[in-house]
Design a protein around this motif. Sequence first.
Motif, mmCIF file in Angstrom:
data_model
loop_
_atom_site.group_PDB
_atom_site.id
_atom_site.type_symbol
_atom_site.label_atom_id
_atom_site.label_comp_id
_atom_site.label_asym_id
_atom_site.label_seq_id
_atom_site.Cartn_x
_atom_site.Cartn_y
_atom_site.Cartn_z
ATOM 1 N N ILE A 191 -4.360 13.995 -15.030
ATOM 2 C CA ILE A 191 -5.071 15.281 -15.014
ATOM 3 C C ILE A 191 -4.231 16.347 -15.712
ATOM 4 C CG2 ILE A 191 -5.865 17.150 -13.502
ATOM 5 C CD1 ILE A 191 -6.687 14.923 -11.476
ATOM 6 N N TRP A 192 -2.931 16.390 -15.397
ATOM 7 C CA TRP A 192 -2.050 17.379 -16.026
ATOM 8 C C TRP A 192 -2.020 17.187 -17.540
ATOM 9 C CZ3 TRP A 192 2.424 16.733 -18.935
ATOM 10 C CH2 TRP A 192 3.122 17.904 -19.231
ATOM 11 N N LEU B 7 0.825 -1.206 0.000
ATOM 12 C CA LEU B 7 0.000 0.000 0.000
ATOM 13 C C LEU B 7 0.861 1.259 0.000
ATOM 14 C CD1 LEU B 7 -2.970 -0.816 2.407
ATOM 15 C CD2 LEU B 7 -3.043 -0.443 -0.051
ATOM 16 N N GLN B 8 1.972 1.245 0.730
ATOM 17 C CA GLN B 8 2.864 2.399 0.755
ATOM 18 C C GLN B 8 3.482 2.671 -0.613
ATOM 19 O OE1 GLN B 8 5.576 1.355 3.938
ATOM 20 N NE2 GLN B 8 4.429 2.570 5.448
ATOM 21 N N ILE C 170 2.109 5.743 -6.106
ATOM 22 C CA ILE C 170 2.196 5.562 -7.566
ATOM 23 C C ILE C 170 0.838 5.862 -8.199
ATOM 24 C CG2 ILE C 170 2.488 3.836 -9.393
ATOM 25 C CD1 ILE C 170 4.714 2.595 -7.665
ATOM 26 N N THR C 171 -0.228 5.412 -7.584
ATOM 27 C CA THR C 171 -1.581 5.689 -8.088
ATOM 28 C C THR C 171 -1.851 7.192 -8.065
ATOM 29 O OG1 THR C 171 -2.334 3.544 -7.258
ATOM 30 C CG2 THR C 171 -4.034 5.169 -7.776
ATOM 31 N N MET C 172 -1.477 7.858 -6.997
ATOM 32 C CA MET C 172 -1.683 9.305 -6.892
ATOM 33 C C MET C 172 -0.894 10.037 -7.982
ATOM 34 S SD MET C 172 -3.848 9.741 -4.527
ATOM 35 C CE MET C 172 -3.755 11.457 -4.161
ATOM 36 N N LEU C 173 0.353 9.632 -8.190
ATOM 37 C CA LEU C 173 1.161 10.247 -9.248
ATOM 38 C C LEU C 173 0.517 10.018 -10.613
ATOM 39 C CD1 LEU C 173 4.839 9.475 -8.167
ATOM 40 C CD2 LEU C 173 3.773 11.710 -8.389
ATOM 41 N N GLY C 174 -0.012 8.817 -10.815
ATOM 42 C CA GLY C 174 -0.684 8.510 -12.083
ATOM 43 C C GLY C 174 -1.909 9.388 -12.287
#
Length: 174
Positions: free
Chosen positions: A21-22, A6-7, A12-16
């Motif tokens: 979005i960017w 999870l860590q 990685i999911t958040m960065l994705g």
Amino acid sequence: MNKKILQIVVPITMLGIVGGIWFSQKQADEILLEQQIVYETEDFNLHATNIDLEQLKAHKLPMIIDFGADECIPCKQMAPVLEKVNADMHEKAIVKFVDVWKHPSAAKDYPVQVIPTQVIFNSDGTPYVPSEEVAQIIHFDNYANRETKEHMYTVHVGGLTEEQMLIILSDMGV
């Protein structure tokens, strides 16, 4: 073990998600820029099928809108002048030509009784008011709202020479 996964997976999911979005925003901005370029290019093209005065006013440039016809003899004589002034004044003034025989509805909101007729606006979108010097050498007709008496249009009826168009534009500060 699940905690370590999870860590790793959550960041990685958040960065994705942030990257997605960017990327989608960047693509949307590029599409808007392309649409803006097309919009502005059309506003500076000489030939028009209609006149969106509010859209043209947004450029805050003086405008000369010529209502004529491709087959009208005085209009044919004026065509090279319009082309040259449009090219020479690109992004300094808006010079438009509308063929009212092909697009009669384009002139419905303007005081066009004969062709060629030019309707002239200042950079702030108000009707052009010639200086006394210019009014002595070029004849203009002024139209006002019947009820409010507000000055609505300044027009020139007949052909204009390149010199006359440049005098008018110079009088408007170009």
